[in-house]
Enzyme design. Structure first.
Site, PDB file in Angstrom:
ATOM      1  N   ASP A 142     -10.391   3.062   2.357  1.00 52.73           N
ATOM      2  CA  ASP A 142     -10.335   2.544   3.431  1.00 52.73           C
ATOM      3  C   ASP A 142     -11.120   3.231   4.364  1.00 52.73           C
ATOM      4  OD1 ASP A 142      -9.447   0.079   2.555  1.00 52.73           O
ATOM      5  OD2 ASP A 142      -7.461   0.446   3.366  1.00 52.73           O
ATOM      6  N   LYS A 149       0.956  -1.242  -0.037  1.00 58.67           N
ATOM      7  CA  LYS A 149       0.093   0.069   0.067  1.00 58.67           C
ATOM      8  C   LYS A 149       0.860   1.285  -0.060  1.00 58.67           C
ATOM      9  CE  LYS A 149      -4.364  -1.693   2.122  1.00 58.67           C
ATOM     10  NZ  LYS A 149      -5.353  -1.566   2.967  1.00 58.67           N
TER      11      LYS A 149
HETATM   12  P1  NAP Z   1      -0.512  -2.167  10.056  1.00 57.04           P
HETATM   13  O1  NAP Z   1      -0.419  -0.704   9.368  1.00 57.04           O
HETATM   14  O2  NAP Z   1       0.290  -3.101   9.910  1.00 57.04           O
HETATM   15  O3  NAP Z   1      -1.150  -1.544  11.652  1.00 57.04           O
HETATM   16  C1  NAP Z   1      -1.151  -2.623  12.629  1.00 57.04           C
HETATM   17  C2  NAP Z   1      -1.794  -2.183  13.842  1.00 57.04           C
HETATM   18  O4  NAP Z   1      -1.974  -3.265  14.791  1.00 57.04           O
HETATM   19  C3  NAP Z   1      -0.666  -1.205  14.501  1.00 57.04           C
HETATM   20  O5  NAP Z   1      -1.508  -0.372  15.315  1.00 57.04           O
HETATM   21  C4  NAP Z   1      -0.127  -1.928  15.510  1.00 57.04           C
HETATM   22  O6  NAP Z   1       0.538  -1.439  16.676  1.00 57.04           O
HETATM   23  C5  NAP Z   1      -1.356  -3.005  15.786  1.00 57.04           C
HETATM   24  N1  NAP Z   1      -0.842  -4.325  16.513  1.00 57.04           N
HETATM   25  C6  NAP Z   1      -0.133  -5.504  15.895  1.00 57.04           C
HETATM   26  N2  NAP Z   1      -0.125  -6.563  16.604  1.00 57.04           N
HETATM   27  C7  NAP Z   1      -0.536  -5.975  17.936  1.00 57.04           C
HETATM   28  C8  NAP Z   1      -0.656  -6.799  19.143  1.00 57.04           C
HETATM   29  N3  NAP Z   1      -0.288  -8.024  19.229  1.00 57.04           N
HETATM   30  N4  NAP Z   1      -1.071  -5.980  20.223  1.00 57.04           N
HETATM   31  C9  NAP Z   1      -1.606  -4.703  19.834  1.00 57.04           C
HETATM   32  N5  NAP Z   1      -1.544  -4.147  18.845  1.00 57.04           N
HETATM   33  C10 NAP Z   1      -0.819  -4.650  17.788  1.00 57.04           C
HETATM   34  O7  NAP Z   1      -1.984  -2.651   9.509  1.00 57.04           O
HETATM   35  P2  NAP Z   1      -3.338  -2.064   8.857  1.00 57.04           P
HETATM   36  O8  NAP Z   1      -3.015  -1.912   7.373  1.00 57.04           O
HETATM   37  O9  NAP Z   1      -3.715  -0.890   9.796  1.00 57.04           O
HETATM   38  O10 NAP Z   1      -4.329  -3.011   8.758  1.00 57.04           O
HETATM   39  C11 NAP Z   1      -5.132  -3.377  10.389  1.00 57.04           C
HETATM   40  C12 NAP Z   1      -5.947  -4.635  10.307  1.00 57.04           C
HETATM   41  O11 NAP Z   1      -7.134  -3.855   9.309  1.00 57.04           O
HETATM   42  C13 NAP Z   1      -5.367  -5.688   9.501  1.00 57.04           C
HETATM   43  O12 NAP Z   1      -5.977  -6.926   9.999  1.00 57.04           O
HETATM   44  C14 NAP Z   1      -6.269  -5.752   7.992  1.00 57.04           C
HETATM   45  O13 NAP Z   1      -6.579  -7.000   7.377  1.00 57.04           O
HETATM   46  C15 NAP Z   1      -7.456  -4.880   8.577  1.00 57.04           C
HETATM   47  N6  NAP Z   1      -8.174  -4.333   7.454  1.00 57.04           N
HETATM   48  C16 NAP Z   1      -9.365  -4.547   7.192  1.00 57.04           C
HETATM   49  C17 NAP Z   1     -10.137  -3.647   6.040  1.00 57.04           C
HETATM   50  C18 NAP Z   1     -11.497  -3.834   5.687  1.00 57.04           C
HETATM   51  O14 NAP Z   1     -11.912  -3.907   4.629  1.00 57.04           O
HETATM   52  N7  NAP Z   1     -12.380  -4.460   6.624  1.00 57.04           N
HETATM   53  C19 NAP Z   1      -9.273  -2.857   5.539  1.00 57.04           C
HETATM   54  C20 NAP Z   1      -7.990  -2.219   5.686  1.00 57.04           C
HETATM   55  C21 NAP Z   1      -7.213  -3.201   6.750  1.00 57.04           C
HETATM   56  P3  NAP Z   1       2.036  -0.955  16.845  1.00 57.04           P
HETATM   57  O15 NAP Z   1       1.957   0.160  16.213  1.00 57.04           O
HETATM   58  O16 NAP Z   1       2.369  -0.929  18.212  1.00 57.04           O
HETATM   59  O17 NAP Z   1       2.781  -2.058  15.962  1.00 57.04           O
END
Ligand code: NAP
Length: 275
Positions: free
Chosen positions: A102, A66
């Protein structure tokens, strides 16, 4: 020539975007196809050139590309620039322009639960999706947004950029009964047995708990929230609305989102409840 679209990512086999867009093409009598394409990070530049050369009319970009896709495009819109991430690319003549649907997709889903704009909102997470959601919440008129995140520095930075409040995880857990909406945006929940990203012990009955993870559909966060008497909103709506905004950018047609939420919910083994 028949138009074609794609989603690129690594991994890609799990993506429901081809399934969703193919149905919308059929429903709207649009002659087009939608392909899942597995692209490893080291091949992203070549993949982008191939999409251009082979005439893709547009494509979705999913993890982990992304951000990396941005310098390979001919431009990005304001939303994608604020989020520093692209999930939808639209062809305009010979150029590819990136956008990000998103955040608005999530807000459209949230609005189906009829929340008040003066709700006190807690956003859990400060990653890419949280970024888009926090900007979109503000644009939609939600003024009282607080951000918390495992890595507090990222919550502070995002709060600063969006004019939101911030709390450490411990402070948020202690003050959880002060929120009307809690939005779980971390990647926690993809595995059923993971610990919750925030303890829901102090949540108030009737609070709206929303998770953006949609597979599994009943995440541990939503199960716990239901146990505590919260209203819940799963991530299927966000997935469908982010796709629908992209579909309209590509084709000029607004697809049927309500029916698609039902179809995807059932495909994921969930029970669809008409609101
Ligand atoms: P990202 O940029 O990698 O961000 C991950 C987030 O999760 C960060 O805030 C991270 O915290 C936190 N995190 C990861 N492991 C953790 C743990 N064990 N305990 C607490 N916090 C934790 O990912 P993203 O792109 O934002 O996506 C996040 C989720 O949203 C994914 O599962 C994705 O599949 C989902 N999503 C869904 C849609 C939909 O259409 N429904 C669209 C987009 C994304 P730190 O900063 O501390 O690492």
């Amino acid at each position: 020539m028949k138009k074609w679209y794609a989603v690129i990512g690594d991994p890609i086999a799990h993506s429901l975007s081809p399934f969703m867009h193919e149905i919308w093409f059929q429903e709207n009598d649009i002659e087009a196809s939608f392909l899942p394409i597995h692209v490893e990070p080291s091949k992203l530049k070549q993949a982008c050139e191939a999409l251009q050369l082979l005439g893709a009319s547009g494509f979705n970009v999913t993890l982990p590309h992304k951000q990396a896709i941005i310098p390979l495009l001919d431009g990005i819109d304001d939303t994608a620039a604020k989020m520093n991430a692209v999930n939808t690319v639209v062809r305009n003549g010979k150029s590819f322009k990136g956008s990000n649907t998103d955040g608005d997709g999530f807000v459209q889903s949230l609005l189906t639960a009829d929340p008040k704009l003066d709700s006190r909102v807690l956003l859990v997470g400060a990653g890419g999706a949280a970024r888009g959601i926090s900007f979109a919440l503000k644009r939609a008129g939600f003024e009282d947004v607080t951000i918390t995140n495992r890595t507090y520095r990222r919550a502070e930075e995002l709060a600063e950029e969006t004019g939101s409040k911030k709390l450490t995880k411990a402070e948020a857990e202690q003050n959880l009964d002060g929120f009307d909406i809690i939005i779980q945006t971390t990647s926690v929940g993809l595995a059923e047995d993971e610990a919750l990203p925030i303890s829901l012990e102090k949540v108030r009955k009737g609070t709206l708990a929303a998770d953006i993870v949609y597979n599994p559909i009943d995440t541990p966060f939503l199960k716990k929230a239901e146990e505590k008497g919260c209203k819940t909103l799963n991530g299927v709506g966000m997935f469908v609305y982010q796709g629908a905004i992209g579909f309209e950018k590509w084709t000029g047609v607004k697809p049927d989102t309500e029916k698609m939420i039902q179809v995807i919910t059932e495909k994921l083994g969930g029970n669809y409840v008409n609101r």
